[in-house]
Design a protein around this motif. Structure first.
Motif, PDB file in Angstrom:
ATOM      1  N   GLU A  20      24.806  53.559  37.339  1.00 36.20           N
ATOM      2  CA  GLU A  20      24.462  52.546  36.838  1.00 36.20           C
ATOM      3  C   GLU A  20      22.860  52.418  37.934  1.00 36.20           C
ATOM      4  N   ALA A  21      23.437  51.449  38.719  1.00 39.50           N
ATOM      5  CA  ALA A  21      22.641  51.052  39.792  1.00 39.50           C
ATOM      6  C   ALA A  21      21.223  52.830  40.606  1.00 39.50           C
ATOM      7  N   LEU A  22      22.003  53.295  39.828  1.00 48.91           N
ATOM      8  CA  LEU A  22      21.212  54.922  40.438  1.00 48.91           C
ATOM      9  C   LEU A  22      20.222  55.147  39.832  1.00 48.91           C
ATOM     10  N   ALA A  23      20.545  55.441  38.144  1.00 44.54           N
ATOM     11  CA  ALA A  23      20.150  55.525  37.393  1.00 44.54           C
ATOM     12  C   ALA A  23      18.570  53.919  37.226  1.00 44.54           C
ATOM     13  N   GLU A  24      18.747  53.533  37.729  1.00 44.83           N
ATOM     14  CA  GLU A  24      17.731  52.093  37.373  1.00 44.83           C
ATOM     15  C   GLU A  24      17.229  52.237  38.677  1.00 44.83           C
ATOM     16  N   VAL A  44      21.963  62.136  43.510  1.00 43.08           N
ATOM     17  CA  VAL A  44      20.471  61.290  43.880  1.00 43.08           C
ATOM     18  C   VAL A  44      20.048  61.871  41.938  1.00 43.08           C
ATOM     19  N   ASN A  45      19.139  61.387  41.833  1.00 42.12           N
ATOM     20  CA  ASN A  45      18.556  60.989  40.157  1.00 42.12           C
ATOM     21  C   ASN A  45      17.589  62.309  40.134  1.00 42.12           C
ATOM     22  N   GLU A  46      18.534  63.312  39.187  1.00 40.45           N
ATOM     23  CA  GLU A  46      17.074  64.662  39.171  1.00 40.45           C
ATOM     24  C   GLU A  46      16.024  64.916  39.287  1.00 40.45           C
ATOM     25  N   GLU A  47      15.281  63.525  39.281  1.00 35.96           N
ATOM     26  CA  GLU A  47      13.546  63.750  39.367  1.00 35.96           C
ATOM     27  C   GLU A  47      13.286  64.084  41.421  1.00 35.96           C
ATOM     28  N   ALA A 100      28.625  59.207  28.289  1.00 35.54           N
ATOM     29  CA  ALA A 100      28.126  57.894  27.920  1.00 35.54           C
ATOM     30  C   ALA A 100      27.348  57.418  27.823  1.00 35.54           C
ATOM     31  N   HIS A 101      26.244  57.773  29.138  1.00 36.42           N
ATOM     32  CA  HIS A 101      24.871  56.532  29.254  1.00 36.42           C
ATOM     33  C   HIS A 101      23.662  56.707  29.218  1.00 36.42           C
ATOM     34  N   ALA A 106      20.745  56.925  45.996  1.00 39.75           N
ATOM     35  CA  ALA A 106      22.001  57.967  46.602  1.00 39.75           C
ATOM     36  C   ALA A 106      22.650  57.252  46.020  1.00 39.75           C
ATOM     37  N   ASN A 107      24.091  58.095  45.391  1.00 41.47           N
ATOM     38  CA  ASN A 107      25.438  57.330  45.655  1.00 41.47           C
ATOM     39  C   ASN A 107      26.826  58.667  46.439  1.00 41.47           C
ATOM     40  N   ALA A 108      27.942  57.819  46.839  1.00 43.81           N
ATOM     41  CA  ALA A 108      28.276  59.326  47.126  1.00 43.81           C
ATOM     42  C   ALA A 108      29.454  58.660  47.077  1.00 43.81           C
TER      43      ALA A 108
END
Length: 274
Positions: A77-81, A235-238, A101-102, A86-88
Motif C-alpha cells: 500500500e505504501a509503495l502504491a501510494e 517497485v511500481n511498474e512506472e 484485491a487493490h 521499493a519494497n522487499a
C-alpha cells in the motif's frame, strides 16, 4: 515470519568491512540520486540484511533509507501510494493477491531469498510411512494453504485440481489415495500442534519458534527450482526501468549479502539469485 536469530555487531561489521573488495560497477553514474531511495521491509532479521545492502548501495552512490513494517499488507500500500520507492518482503502469489484485491501496479525487479516450507512429523520418518487416514495440519491462510497442498502434491501424497492455480484448498483435492484429512490451522499454531498430528506443513520460521527439530523431523521440503514463492525486491511498474533500480538490485546481489542470509537465517532462508 523469520527465525529469531541475528548477526552479532561484530559479524555485521565484518561483513560491512568487505565493501572495499566488492565488485560493484560504477559505470552507470546516472544511477546515483540526490535523495534517498525509500525501501520498505519487515522488521526483524531483514534489518540486518538491509544494513549491508544499504552500505553496498552507498559504495555505488545510491543512498537507501529503510522503513520497517510489522503488517504484511502495509508495504505494498505504501509503495502504491509512492510513500516508498521499493519494497522487499514478498513472493509472487502474495503480490498477485494484493494486486488483484487493490489494483496495485507493482512488479518484481530482482530476487532476494527463498523461504522453503517443510512437512514435519514426530511419528513418521518418511513420507512413504504416512498411513491411511492420516491427519496433516496446514496453515489456514489462502496463500500458505495453497502452497502446502502443492507441496503435498509434489510429494505424491495427493493431487489438487489444476484449475485452482496457486490457491487450492482442501475442496480442490481430486485424488486422495490415503484418505488424508487436512486440518486447517493458524500459521502460528500448526507447528505447535505437531504432537497431535501425523504430520504438519510449517513455514520454517514458525517451525523454529515451535521447537521443531528442522533436520530430524522434516520429511519433505519445497525445492527452489521454478518455485513461484521466491521473494523479491518490487517497485511500481512506472519505475521498473529507472537507473537506480539496477543499482539497488546489484547492491543486494553481493557475496556479503549472500553470507549474511546464510548466517542470519541458519538455513531458514536461502539466497535466490545465481
Amino acid at each position: 515470519m523469520f527465525a529469531s536469530s541475528s548477526l552479532s555487531r561484530r559479524s555485521v561489521l565484518a561483513l560491512l568491512g568487505g565493501l572495499s573488495t566488492l565488485g560493484v560497477s560504477r559505470a552507470e553514474t546516472s544511477a546515483t540520486t540526490s535523495k534517498a531511495i525509500r525501501v520498505g521491509i519487515m522488521s526483524g532479521e531483514d534489518e540486518d540484511i538491509w544494513r549491508i545492502v544499504t552500505a553496498n548501495a552507498a559504495q555505488n552512490g545510491l543512498m537507501v533509507k529503510v522503513t520497517t513494517f510489522s503488517d504484511y499488507n502495509a508495504p505494498d500500500e505504501a509503495l502504491a501510494e509512492h510513500e516508498l520507492d521499493a519494497n522487499a518482503f514478498q513472493h509472487g502469489p502474495f503480490l498477485q493477491g494484493q494486486s488483484a484485491a487493490h489494483g496495485f501496479h507493482i512488479t518484481p525487479v530482482g530476487n532476494t531469498y527463498f523461504s522453503p516450507i517443510g512437512l514435519y512429523s514426530q511419528r513418521w520418518k518418511t513420507v512413504g510411512e504416512l498411513p491411511q487416514n492420516a491427519t496433516i495440519g496446514v496453515p489456514n491462510d489462502p496463500s500458505n494453504e495453497g502452497r502446502a497442498l502443492k507441496l503435498l502434491q509434489s510429494l505424491n501424497v495427493l493431487k489438487v485440481s489444476d484449475s485452482a492455480g496457486l490457491l487450492p484448498t482442501a475442496l480442490d483435492i481430486t485424488d486422495n489415495p490415503r484418505n488424508i484429512t487436512i486440518r486447517e490451522l493458524d500459521a502460528g499454531v500448526v507447528g505447535r500442534a505437531l504432537p497431535d498430528l501425523d504430520a504438519a506443513i510449517v513455514n520454517t520460521d514458525w517451525a523454529r519458534k515451535s521447537g521443531i527439530d528442522i533436520e530430524k523431523q522434516r520429511i519433505g521440503r519445497e525445492e527452489i527450482k521454478n518455485n513461484p514463492y521466491v521473494c523479491f525486491i518490487a517497485v511500481n511498474e512506472e519505475d521498473a526501468r529507472a537507473a537506480w533500480v539496477a543499482t539497488l538490485v546489484n547492491a543486494f546481489h553481493q557475496p556479503n549479502v549472500r553470507k549474511a542470509i546464510i548466517d542470519i537465517y541458519r538455513g531458514a532462508n536461502v539466497p535466490a539469485w545465481s
